[in-house]
Design a protein around this motif. Structure first.
Motif, PDB file in Angstrom:
ATOM      1  N   GLU A 290      25.407  -1.443  32.593  1.00 41.05           N
ATOM      2  CA  GLU A 290      24.336  -2.103  33.465  1.00 41.05           C
ATOM      3  C   GLU A 290      25.086  -2.965  34.427  1.00 41.05           C
ATOM      4  O   GLU A 290      24.511  -3.073  35.769  1.00 41.05           O
ATOM      5  N   LEU A 294      25.791  -3.187  38.815  1.00 35.53           N
ATOM      6  CA  LEU A 294      25.336  -4.299  39.747  1.00 35.53           C
ATOM      7  C   LEU A 294      26.579  -5.016  40.479  1.00 35.53           C
ATOM      8  O   LEU A 294      26.319  -5.622  41.390  1.00 35.53           O
ATOM      9  N   LYS A 388      10.163   2.978  33.157  1.00 38.66           N
ATOM     10  CA  LYS A 388      10.150   3.305  34.386  1.00 38.66           C
ATOM     11  C   LYS A 388      10.428   2.301  35.349  1.00 38.66           C
ATOM     12  O   LYS A 388      10.956   2.292  36.253  1.00 38.66           O
ATOM     13  N   GLN A 389       9.877   1.116  34.886  1.00 33.71           N
ATOM     14  CA  GLN A 389      10.036  -0.293  35.547  1.00 33.71           C
ATOM     15  C   GLN A 389      11.627  -0.408  35.864  1.00 33.71           C
ATOM     16  O   GLN A 389      11.987  -0.988  36.944  1.00 33.71           O
ATOM     17  N   GLU A 390      12.171  -0.454  34.854  1.00 36.97           N
ATOM     18  CA  GLU A 390      13.573  -0.831  34.672  1.00 36.97           C
ATOM     19  C   GLU A 390      14.326   0.216  35.338  1.00 36.97           C
ATOM     20  O   GLU A 390      15.426   0.045  36.082  1.00 36.97           O
ATOM     21  N   THR A 392      13.783   2.385  37.825  1.00 39.62           N
ATOM     22  CA  THR A 392      13.518   2.219  39.353  1.00 39.62           C
ATOM     23  C   THR A 392      14.521   0.990  39.976  1.00 39.62           C
ATOM     24  O   THR A 392      14.604   0.814  41.199  1.00 39.62           O
ATOM     25  N   SER A 393      14.354   0.054  39.156  1.00 41.65           N
ATOM     26  CA  SER A 393      15.105  -1.045  39.533  1.00 41.65           C
ATOM     27  C   SER A 393      16.568  -1.141  39.573  1.00 41.65           C
ATOM     28  O   SER A 393      17.474  -2.054  40.079  1.00 41.65           O
ATOM     29  N   TRP A 394      17.263   0.014  38.917  1.00 39.51           N
ATOM     30  CA  TRP A 394      18.713   0.123  38.601  1.00 39.51           C
ATOM     31  C   TRP A 394      19.372   0.868  39.949  1.00 39.51           C
ATOM     32  O   TRP A 394      18.764   1.460  40.739  1.00 39.51           O
ATOM     33  N   ARG A 399      21.212   4.834  37.116  1.00 40.73           N
ATOM     34  CA  ARG A 399      20.382   5.735  36.791  1.00 40.73           C
ATOM     35  C   ARG A 399      20.938   6.908  36.349  1.00 40.73           C
ATOM     36  O   ARG A 399      20.595   7.667  35.409  1.00 40.73           O
TER      37      ARG A 399
END
Length: 418
Positions: A290, A294, A388-390, A392-394, A399
């Motif tokens: 992860e 980024l 789902k929150q996490e 969609t932020s990746w 993903r």
């Protein structure tokens, strides 16, 4: 979510509805509940009949107006094996699945002929304050079908009983003709189970998304007093005059201590920690992947163990704190100096084997995955909304990595849910 459905990522979460007859049944139930239909040739549904495809058309709350998850659609008793995707109350999924289990014969008969739609009746339509939640103790289930099979079945049963008690009915052609037409549609309702027999349920421990997220535990004999619930709050403590044992959800130590004291979880022994070493190393890899997604141009489909070790050295100071905490624990376990006297926490716990813990396994997992950042499978299975929150932020690369990992673990996911 639809992207993940198209990749078959949700084969254990959702039921694929593609037969025209079943899609038509869903539409009829939808019209009975909401007064609307959708022009779809296929869809996916969860335990409550919620469909992501329908939600894109009618809105996310089409079965959940007021945030109470009151309405549901049952096309198949197989929905008992599914989860609720985004529940305002986790207890509603428990009630729906208990209702299916307790009335399996009647629902099998009904769904062979029509869709079943219904509502959880508890006189709570809109949550206005926390007292609405704390006072929520019981719920009943009210169902019917678009063809009104239950109404007709009840009528036919009463008519058949009346013919035995009142000989005059045998003299009425209209009465007998009506019975005959109903029997043609429904069969022998005296033999074919059709009427649900268990429709009332008690609400015990639950999570609600209201007020920033609350975990309500009513059965807390070791940490509370009779009638005083323990509530783990993820936001500010809401105002109430009801006596509550409040636990700060931002204090993992307090949360894990509570769960341990009440017998929901227990601490792993030394040998059990060693047995989980490979799992810990995999979680560490997830954290690293992860972070790299980024901050690095590393190609995830080409990464090797050597690349990862090099990445740790190059990014050591910028890696998140939980990476270093997990790394220290892995180092101590692998080298035989793990201190099993330390407090229970995110990586040295297990769900207890007692009846109480097993009964609330899903809720406890829903809670503890908040403190284990890279428990991807457990989060995917037990707290999909957080997942789902996490997700969609990746970035896209991460993903892709997570989708492949979860897809490869589909058999283990089925085992986790059993």
């Amino acid at each position: 979510m639809l992207e993940m459905i198209n990749r078959h990522l949700f084969s254990t979460h959702l039921l694929h509805v593609s037969q025209p007859t079943m899609v038509a049944r869903y539409n009829r139930a939808l019209e009975a509940l909401c007064g609307k239909t959708v022009n779809l040739t296929e869809l996916h549904i969860d335990a409550s009949g919620y469909s992501p495809e329908v939600a894109q058309i009618l809105g996310e709350d089409y079965l959940d107006q007021g945030g109470t998850n009151k309405r549901f659609i049952i096309l198949s008793v197989d929905q008992i094996h599914l989860q609720l995707m985004d529940p305002s109350f986790t207890s509603n999924g428990d009630v729906i699945k208990s209702f299916i289990k307790d009335n399996i014969d009647a629902l099998t008969t009904l769904t062979a002929m029509d869709a079943v739609y219904g509502e959880l009746v508890n006189n709570l339509y809109v949550v206005t304050d926390v007292d609405d939640i704390l006072n929520l103790r019981k719920v009943s289930v009210d169902i019917d079908t678009p063809k009104k099979l239950l109404t007709k079945g009840e009528k036919l049963l009463k008519m058949s009983q009346s013919t035995v008690q009142d000989n005059d009915h045998w003299q009425s052609d209209d009465y007998l003709n009506e019975m005959t037409e109903l029997a043609k549609e429904l069969g022998d309702v005296r033999v074919n189970a059709m009427m649900p027999t268990h429709t009332d349920y008690e609400l015990r421990n639950l999570f609600t998304s209201h007020f920033g997220g609350l975990y309500v535990f009513r059965e807390t004999p070791k940490t509370g007093i009779l009638g005083k619930p323990a509530v783990i709050h993820l936001d500010e403590v809401p105002a109430t005059d009801i006596p509550v044992n409040w636990i700060d959800g931002h204090d993992p130590s307090a949360v894990f201590k509570f769960l341990q004291t009440e017998g929901f979880i227990s601490k792993l022994a030394d040998n059990q920690m060693s047995a989980r070493l490979e799992q810990f190393e995999l979680k560490q890899r997830h954290i690293l992947m992860e972070h790299l997604s980024l901050s690095s141009d590393l190609k995830f489909d080409e990464v090797s163990d050597y690349d990862l070790r090099s990445a740790i050295l190059e990014n050591h100071d910028s890696l998140p704190e939980h990476f270093h905490q997990l790394n220290d624990m892995i180092h101590s376990v692998a080298n035989g100096f793990y201190d099993d006297a330390q407090e229970i926490g995110p990586y040295n716990y297990k769900i207890s084997s007692g009846k109480k813990a097993r009964a609330h396994k899903a809720l406890v997992n829903h809670l503890v995955v908040r403190y284990t950042p890279m428990s991807l499978l457990r989060k995917f299975v037990f707290n999909y909304d957080l997942f789902k929150q996490e997700f969609t932020s990746w970035p896209k690369e991460h993903r892709e990595y997570v989708v492949k990992y979860i897809t490869d673990c589909s058999a283990y996911i089925t085992e986790m849910r059993s």
